[in-house]
Design a protein around this motif. Structure first.
Motif, PDB file in Angstrom:
ATOM      1  N   MET A  92      -4.230  11.275  29.902  1.00  0.00           N
ATOM      2  CA  MET A  92      -5.134  10.875  30.972  1.00  0.00           C
ATOM      3  C   MET A  92      -6.495  10.434  30.433  1.00  0.00           C
TER       4      MET A  92
ATOM      5  N   GLY B  40      -0.209  15.680  28.678  1.00  0.00           N
ATOM      6  CA  GLY B  40      -0.760  14.969  29.829  1.00  0.00           C
ATOM      7  C   GLY B  40      -2.275  14.812  29.857  1.00  0.00           C
ATOM      8  N   ALA B  41      -2.996  15.856  29.488  1.00  0.00           N
ATOM      9  CA  ALA B  41      -4.456  15.764  29.558  1.00  0.00           C
ATOM     10  C   ALA B  41      -4.958  14.735  28.548  1.00  0.00           C
TER      11      ALA B  41
ATOM     12  N   VAL C 258       8.600  14.060  31.024  1.00  0.00           N
ATOM     13  CA  VAL C 258       7.735  13.564  32.091  1.00  0.00           C
ATOM     14  C   VAL C 258       6.682  14.619  32.423  1.00  0.00           C
ATOM     15  N   ASP C 259       7.115  15.862  32.482  1.00  0.00           N
ATOM     16  CA  ASP C 259       6.182  16.939  32.753  1.00  0.00           C
ATOM     17  C   ASP C 259       5.129  17.027  31.639  1.00  0.00           C
TER      18      ASP C 259
ATOM     19  N   PHE D  39       2.804  13.717  31.761  1.00  0.00           N
ATOM     20  CA  PHE D  39       2.051  13.341  32.965  1.00  0.00           C
ATOM     21  C   PHE D  39       1.476  14.509  33.744  1.00  0.00           C
ATOM     22  N   ASN D  40       1.748  15.728  33.314  1.00  0.00           N
ATOM     23  CA  ASN D  40       1.201  16.870  34.019  1.00  0.00           C
ATOM     24  C   ASN D  40       0.084  17.450  33.152  1.00  0.00           C
ATOM     25  N   PRO D  41      -1.167  17.102  33.471  1.00  0.00           N
ATOM     26  CA  PRO D  41      -2.238  17.461  32.532  1.00  0.00           C
ATOM     27  C   PRO D  41      -2.564  18.950  32.494  1.00  0.00           C
ATOM     28  N   ASP D  42      -2.712  19.454  31.290  1.00  0.00           N
ATOM     29  CA  ASP D  42      -3.139  20.827  31.096  1.00  0.00           C
ATOM     30  C   ASP D  42      -4.432  20.743  30.270  1.00  0.00           C
TER      31      ASP D  42
ATOM     32  N   LYS E  63      11.531  17.301  30.998  1.00  0.00           N
ATOM     33  CA  LYS E  63      10.487  18.013  30.267  1.00  0.00           C
ATOM     34  C   LYS E  63       9.452  17.015  29.719  1.00  0.00           C
TER      35      LYS E  63
END
Ligand code: PFF
Length: 474
Positions: A47, A43-44, A206-207, A210-213, A204
């Motif tokens: 983005m 994700g990061a 999508v996470d 799109f879930n930035p770490d 998993k």
């Protein structure tokens, strides 16, 4: 030199958009983007990549399209002509040269990987992946890229298709091909996303995407030696951020003359700003969709997200070999990759062809064949530098021939070309000329001008200095 009157044009805005999206959407989106996102922590990376696409890449698309349209010639001819109109040094023509030469080098190895996609499409259709394990998948790939006959055949088959389309000209070849191939590509991709969504691990994915770490993006594992010497296990690194910037350029087909050449076939009634946004949005959507098609399979089959360049050729076949309808899905997938690669490779052959056509006055067919075969021959060096193939022992500064060409174009020609294009439109072409060319609303123009004058050159300058620093010091 052929005059502007003879220069070809797109028959409609739609045809141009399809061609430009076809150029942008390629191996970069479906092969490179997912594996880079995988290595950059998901994700990061996504983005940061999207920020670069819209704030740096899109303004550069606008710049290249408008330079091409203003010049109405090949990138070299257009740059020289505009420099002359603006009473600037003819040396600005070098931007055109670096694009044309860069495109020639890139197509020589892009076609090699394009050939792999054709070969893998055939392999998949013949059931070669059925129930293979990781080791066999790897052996299959290595033995294929090490085979001098197979790699030569697939490389020239791919180049042959490219030459055939380019030889038929802008309206008869490029436009016809993209108006069939691009909708086909979207349709196949959609089928694959839906299939992966139902059969793979979609939640998993999508996470992951799109879930930035940001830790994953900004830190990399320290070397064992450094840890042994008391260093931290992870160190701060901007490598992946810079990788995202480079990838945004490659994915939008910037700095190799392709977009400038496509711009030169534009008529005056097309709105360049809006077109650039459409192209960038379509390109990013395909990259994200490719991620949504690939990662559910990667997660469901326990493959490694950070596998790298082998993700598509060595990991996915394992999954295709096990899944229901794997032969169909695998063949569709590699077919999709081949189509995406072809609509990009025609845009890479186009800049050298448009220049030689303009210089010699030869007919397009002769130029397309000459340049395509020449690039094909140069490409054999790349094809044979892989696996245990005939030239695999040759090393240029520690790189294989293929990697050396990739380094030269991706890390030197593209950033320098981009940097000077931004400087040229931002500081050396009059503001009035750019305003007239873009015919944008005042506010939009000011935003574009600011991004092109300050943001793009600074960002590209930083990436370039970092690459040179790493190469010299690292
Ligand atoms: N944009 C293409 C891709 O993503 O695969 C590659 C490419 C085509 C780069 C044309 C540069 C270019 F001029």
């Amino acid at each position: 030199m052929a005059g502007a009157a003879q220069h070809a044009h797109w028959s409609s805005r739609w045809a141009f958009i399809m061609a430009a999206v076809g150029s942008a959407v390629g191996l970069g989106n479906i092969w490179k983007f997912p594996y880079e996102a995988g290595q950059g922590g998901g994700g990061a990376f996504v983005m940061v990549y999207l920020l670069f696409v819209f704030f740096i890449g899109t303004p550069m698309l606008v710049a290249e399209l408008s330079l091409g349209r203003r010049g109405q010639l090949s990138p070299i001819g257009s740059m020289k002509k505009i420099a002359q109109e603006e009473k600037r040094s003819p040396l600005w023509g070098l931007i055109g040269w670096s694009g044309v030469v860069g495109a020639f080098i890139v197509i020589s190895f892009y076609s090699v990987v394009g050939g792999w996609t054709l070969a893998y499409m055939v392999k998949s259709a013949m059931g070669a992946f059925s129930n293979i394990d990781a080791q066999t998948a790897q052996d299959t790939f290595v033995s294929y890229i090490s085979n001098p006959v197979m790699t030569l055949v697939s490389h020239f088959a791919f180049m042959g298709i490219t030459i055939f389309i380019v030889a038929k000209g802008v309206q008869g070849g490029l436009e016809k091909a993209v108006t069939y191939l691009m909708p086909a590509l979207f349709a196949i991709l959609l089928v694959l996303v839906v299939y992966s969504g139902f059969t793979g691990d979609f939640a998993k994915t999508v996470d992951f995407l799109f879930n930035p770490d940001f830790d994953e993006l900004l830190y990399k594992a320290n070397s064992p030696e450094a840890i042994a010497a008391g260093g931290a296990a992870k160190v701060f690194s901007l490598d992946m951020v810079l990788q995202a910037l480079g990838q945004s350029f490659f994915s939008l087909s910037l700095a190799l003359g392709s977009i400038m050449t496509y711009g030169s076939y534009l008529t005056r009634d097309v709105n360049v700003g809006r077109s650039a946004l459409t192209i960038a949005a379509a390109d990013s959507s395909v990259a994200l969709m490719a991620g949504l098609a690939i990662f559910p399979i990667v997660f469901a089959y326990g493959l490694d997200v950070a596998e790298g360049g082998g993700l598509v050729f060595m990991s996915l076949p394992i999954a295709f070999g096990q899944m229901p309808f794997g032969i169909v899905v695998g063949t569709l997938f590699f077919g999709l990759l081949a189509v995406a690669a072809i609509t990009s490779s025609i845009s890479l052959l186009e800049p050298p062809v448009s220049y030689v056509e303009e210089k010699t006055g030869w007919n397009r067919r002769k130029v397309a064949i000459t340049m395509g075969v020449a690039a094909g021959v140069l490409g054999v060096l790349s094809a044979y530098s892989q696996g245990d193939n005939m030239l695999s022992s040759i090393s240029i500064f520690g790189l294989s021939i293929m990697d050396a060409k990739d380094f030269l174009t991706n890390n030197i020609i593209m950033p320098l070309g981009g940097l000077f294009t931004a400087l040229f439109v931002g500081w050396f072409v009059s503001r009035k000329a750019m305003m007239e060319e873009l015919a944008m609303e005042d506010k939009t123009f000011r935003i574009w001008y600011f991004l092109a004058r300050f943001v793009s050159p600074t960002a590209i300058g930083i990436i370039f200095i970092k690459i040179i620093y790493d190469t010299v010091v690292g």
